[in-house]
Design a protein around this motif. Structure first.
Motif, short mmCIF file in Angstrom:
data_model
loop_
_atom_site.label_atom_id
_atom_site.label_comp_id
_atom_site.label_asym_id
_atom_site.label_seq_id
_atom_site.Cartn_x
_atom_site.Cartn_y
_atom_site.Cartn_z
N TYR A 90 0.86 -1.19 0.00
CA TYR A 90 0.00 0.00 0.00
C TYR A 90 0.89 1.23 0.00
N LEU A 91 0.57 2.18 -0.87
CA LEU A 91 1.29 3.46 -0.88
C LEU A 91 0.28 4.57 -1.04
N HIS A 92 0.34 5.54 -0.15
CA HIS A 92 -0.64 6.63 -0.16
C HIS A 92 0.05 7.93 0.22
N GLN A 93 -0.09 8.91 -0.66
CA GLN A 93 0.49 10.24 -0.39
C GLN A 93 -0.61 11.27 -0.51
N VAL A 94 -0.68 12.18 0.48
CA VAL A 94 -1.75 13.17 0.48
C VAL A 94 -1.24 14.49 1.04
N VAL A 95 -1.76 15.57 0.48
CA VAL A 95 -1.56 16.92 1.01
C VAL A 95 -2.87 17.33 1.67
N ARG A 96 -2.85 17.57 2.98
CA ARG A 96 -4.08 17.91 3.70
C ARG A 96 -4.08 19.38 4.10
N SER A 97 -5.22 20.02 3.87
CA SER A 97 -5.40 21.41 4.27
C SER A 97 -6.47 21.55 5.35
N THR A 98 -7.20 20.45 5.58
CA THR A 98 -8.28 20.47 6.57
C THR A 98 -7.91 19.57 7.74
N PRO A 99 -8.48 19.81 8.91
CA PRO A 99 -8.17 18.98 10.08
C PRO A 99 -8.46 17.51 9.82
N PHE A 100 -7.53 16.65 10.24
CA PHE A 100 -7.69 15.22 10.03
C PHE A 100 -7.10 14.47 11.21
N GLU A 101 -7.85 13.52 11.75
CA GLU A 101 -7.36 12.65 12.80
C GLU A 101 -7.70 11.22 12.43
N ARG A 102 -6.69 10.37 12.34
CA ARG A 102 -6.92 8.95 12.07
C ARG A 102 -7.22 8.27 13.38
N ASN A 103 -8.35 7.58 13.45
CA ASN A 103 -8.73 6.88 14.67
C ASN A 103 -7.69 5.82 15.03
N SER A 158 -2.82 12.63 15.01
CA SER A 158 -3.76 13.73 15.28
C SER A 158 -3.10 15.07 15.01
N VAL A 159 -3.90 16.12 15.03
CA VAL A 159 -3.46 17.47 14.68
C VAL A 159 -2.50 18.01 15.73
N LEU A 160 -1.45 18.68 15.26
CA LEU A 160 -0.54 19.42 16.12
C LEU A 160 -0.36 20.80 15.50
N ARG A 172 2.68 16.78 13.29
CA ARG A 172 1.62 15.87 13.70
C ARG A 172 1.95 15.28 15.08
N ASN A 173 0.92 14.96 15.84
CA ASN A 173 1.06 14.11 17.02
C ASN A 173 0.89 12.67 16.58
N TYR A 174 1.68 11.76 17.17
CA TYR A 174 1.54 10.35 16.85
C TYR A 174 1.64 9.54 18.13
N PHE A 175 0.63 8.70 18.35
CA PHE A 175 0.64 7.78 19.48
C PHE A 175 0.80 6.37 18.92
N ILE A 176 1.89 5.68 19.33
CA ILE A 176 2.21 4.37 18.80
C ILE A 176 2.49 3.40 19.94
N LYS A 177 1.68 2.38 20.04
CA LYS A 177 1.83 1.32 21.04
C LYS A 177 1.75 1.88 22.44
N ASP A 178 2.86 2.34 23.02
CA ASP A 178 2.83 2.94 24.35
C ASP A 178 3.69 4.19 24.42
N SER A 179 3.88 4.84 23.27
CA SER A 179 4.70 6.04 23.22
C SER A 179 4.00 7.12 22.40
N ALA A 180 4.24 8.38 22.79
CA ALA A 180 3.69 9.51 22.06
C ALA A 180 4.83 10.32 21.46
N TYR A 181 4.63 10.81 20.23
CA TYR A 181 5.67 11.53 19.52
C TYR A 181 5.12 12.81 18.92
N SER A 182 5.97 13.82 18.85
CA SER A 182 5.71 15.01 18.08
C SER A 182 6.50 14.88 16.78
#
Length: 287
Positions: free
Chosen positions: A19-32, A77-79, A49-59
């Motif tokens: 799978y390969l997906h590239q996108v330019v976003r201008s509107t708020p988007f949060e992947r569940n 999620s949005v940052l 972007r904020n990213y929560f993975i397994k048990d860690s959070a990243y900016s």
């Protein structure tokens, strides 16, 4: 008038072999919050972007490369500003399996490392972006042999990643909030004690937060209720046991912490979309 999001590459889906997906976003988007049976590589071309993975959070900043192991729960999620451009690539075990002429098992070790995020230097960014550009070009043209070409490019990207070392990961210049760090500690605790009963009152006492604040904040940071995440962790472990062992399903249910088999069946089906027996038939190793 708001600008629309622009998808430049869209090939496959995150549960397909590639799978390969590239996108330019201008509107708020949060992947569940979600997880899948494929490996994921996430590259941010612009924005934050904020990213929560397994048990860690990243900016995550532009030029960051993120590796997510199969079945690891993650959420973006949005940052700050919602504007960003990103590339997501997923692939299955079968995609780079034993029939791949250049396959080496250690190419996948980067997904088992402690660190999920690597902040690339400008020259490294150029190299990674060029690999993704070539993949996109092959997919758009789909000339003879394009699938083999893409697999070779994926191999190059993984080899680049394997050569990176955790010691090379720079300290972020944008530290996460204390709240995110505290919730990450709660997640780590649940991951390590998922077989046990974990009442909200005991968790709130252990982490020195009121039950209502812990419940509300956990949901906001991870996207899950505490009970929902606890059950998900148990079901993910059950999936692994069903696929790689011949243990009785009732024994697996008890092993991952369910006291009632009926509750295990209901929860498993709600999360995976199928019952444990069918899951084993579809995903278990041949006897």
């Amino acid at each position: 008038m708001l600008a629309k999001d622009s998808i430049t590459v869209d090939f496959g889906n995150d549960e397909s072999d590639f799978y390969l997906h590239q996108v330019v976003r201008s509107t708020p988007f949060e992947r569940n919050n979600h997880y899948h049976s494929t490996y994921e590589i996430y590259y941010l071309l612009s924005g934050r972007r904020n990213y929560f993975i397994k048990d860690s959070a990243y900016s995550v900043a532009a030029g960051d490369l993120v590796f997510i192991n199969k079945y690891d729960v993650h959420k973006t999620s949005v940052l700050g500003s919602p504007q960003h451009e990103r590339i997501v690539m997923n692939f299955s075990d079968a995609y780079l399996g034993s029939d791949h002429p250049l396959f080496r098992p250690d190419l996948l070790h980067v997904f088992q490392r402690e660190h999920h995020l690597y902040r690339l230097k400008p020259q490294e960014q150029w190299f990674v972006e060029e690999l993704f550009r070539k993949m996109a070009e092959e997919i758009k043209r789909q000339e003879d042999g394009f699938e083999l070409s893409v697999r070779l490019l994926v191999t190059q990207l993984l080899l680049f990643a394997v050569r990176m070392r955790d010691a090379d990961v720079p300290v972020t210049d944008d530290p996460l909030s204390p709240t995110h760090r505290r919730i990450a500690e709660v997640v780590k605790f649940i991951n390590s004690r998922y077989q046990e009963k974990l009442p909200l009152t005991e968790l709130s006492e252990r982490f020195d937060m009121s039950p209502s604040y812990l419940s509300r904040t956990f949901k906001r940071v991870t996207g899950f209720s505490i009970v929902g995440y606890h059950n998900l962790t148990r079901v993910r472990e059950a999936q692994s046991l069903l696929a790689r062992s011949n243990a009785k399903i009732t024994d697996i249910s008890e092993r991952v912490g369910f006291e009632q088999f009926a509750h295990f069946n209901r929860t498993f089906k709600k999360i995976t979309g199928t019952n444990p027996t069918r899951y084993r038939n579809l995903n278990g190793e041949p006897s």
